[in-house]
Enzyme design. Sequence first.
Site: not given
Length: 256
Positions: A149, A34, A247, A106, A147
């Site tokens: 997710n 990101e 975050d 990602y 990441d």
Amino acid sequence: MKVATYNVNGVNGRLPVLLRWLEEAQPDVVCLQELKAPVERFPLLAIEQAGYGAIWQGQKSWNGVAILARGATPIETRRRLPGDELDLHSRYLEAAVDGILIACLYLPNGNPAPGPKFDYKLEWFERLIAHGQGLLDSDLPVIMAGDYNVMPTDLDVYKPERWLGDALFRPEVREAYRRVVDQGWTDALRSIHPDERIYTFWDYFRNVYGRDAGLRIDHLLLAPAVAKQLASAGVDRHVRGWDKSSDHALTWIVLK
DNA sequence: ATGTCACGTTGAACGTGA
């Protein structure tokens, strides 16, 4: 050798946090996700001044991945996940660093589910499974970090029942993640800390970090040749408490 | 449903993705 993954959530907006952590932790390799910056707005100079070489794949506003290496420039081997020429998202980058093949990924968020974004996530997973098998078949020392997710199990969510319908926790994505791991990858954090609640992400909302209402969605998967060398693994969760933090927190491993 | 961010198109809000 210390290898880390960090969803930086805007590489320019979070640059002071990234540089502070690089100085503090002295990692050898860092996978970033990101970036939220086009190719020409990657802050190479600041990263080089911190002692790191980098390759990156940018995209305006969304996505974007990079691989940093201390005192070296990663040798790029791939900048797309194979299997869909029409997928233009910057979500995958692969490079050799110091004899190890590093895949920085990602994975799509997938919300709202069900829907086209969730379908895209599942398709992306299928492509990762196909490519991951090829990497394992190569017998190279490979790390797939990023990441994902996905919270793999109930232990990876502060309140599993609240997340059952979410694209990060639906049975289909947990199953897909399990299929990746079952190919022969080692989930580094879980292998070192099998029963511990460890989170890598805390939402910005409602004092989620203060309440430790987190998720474990950033993972480092190790091919057998790397898993043998695994010495320790952890999350630098204090970084999440810094001003202007992402975050996500930094997730890392140390290899013998 | 809500909540909070960053980034972009713009010219102070708003849309979007997360």
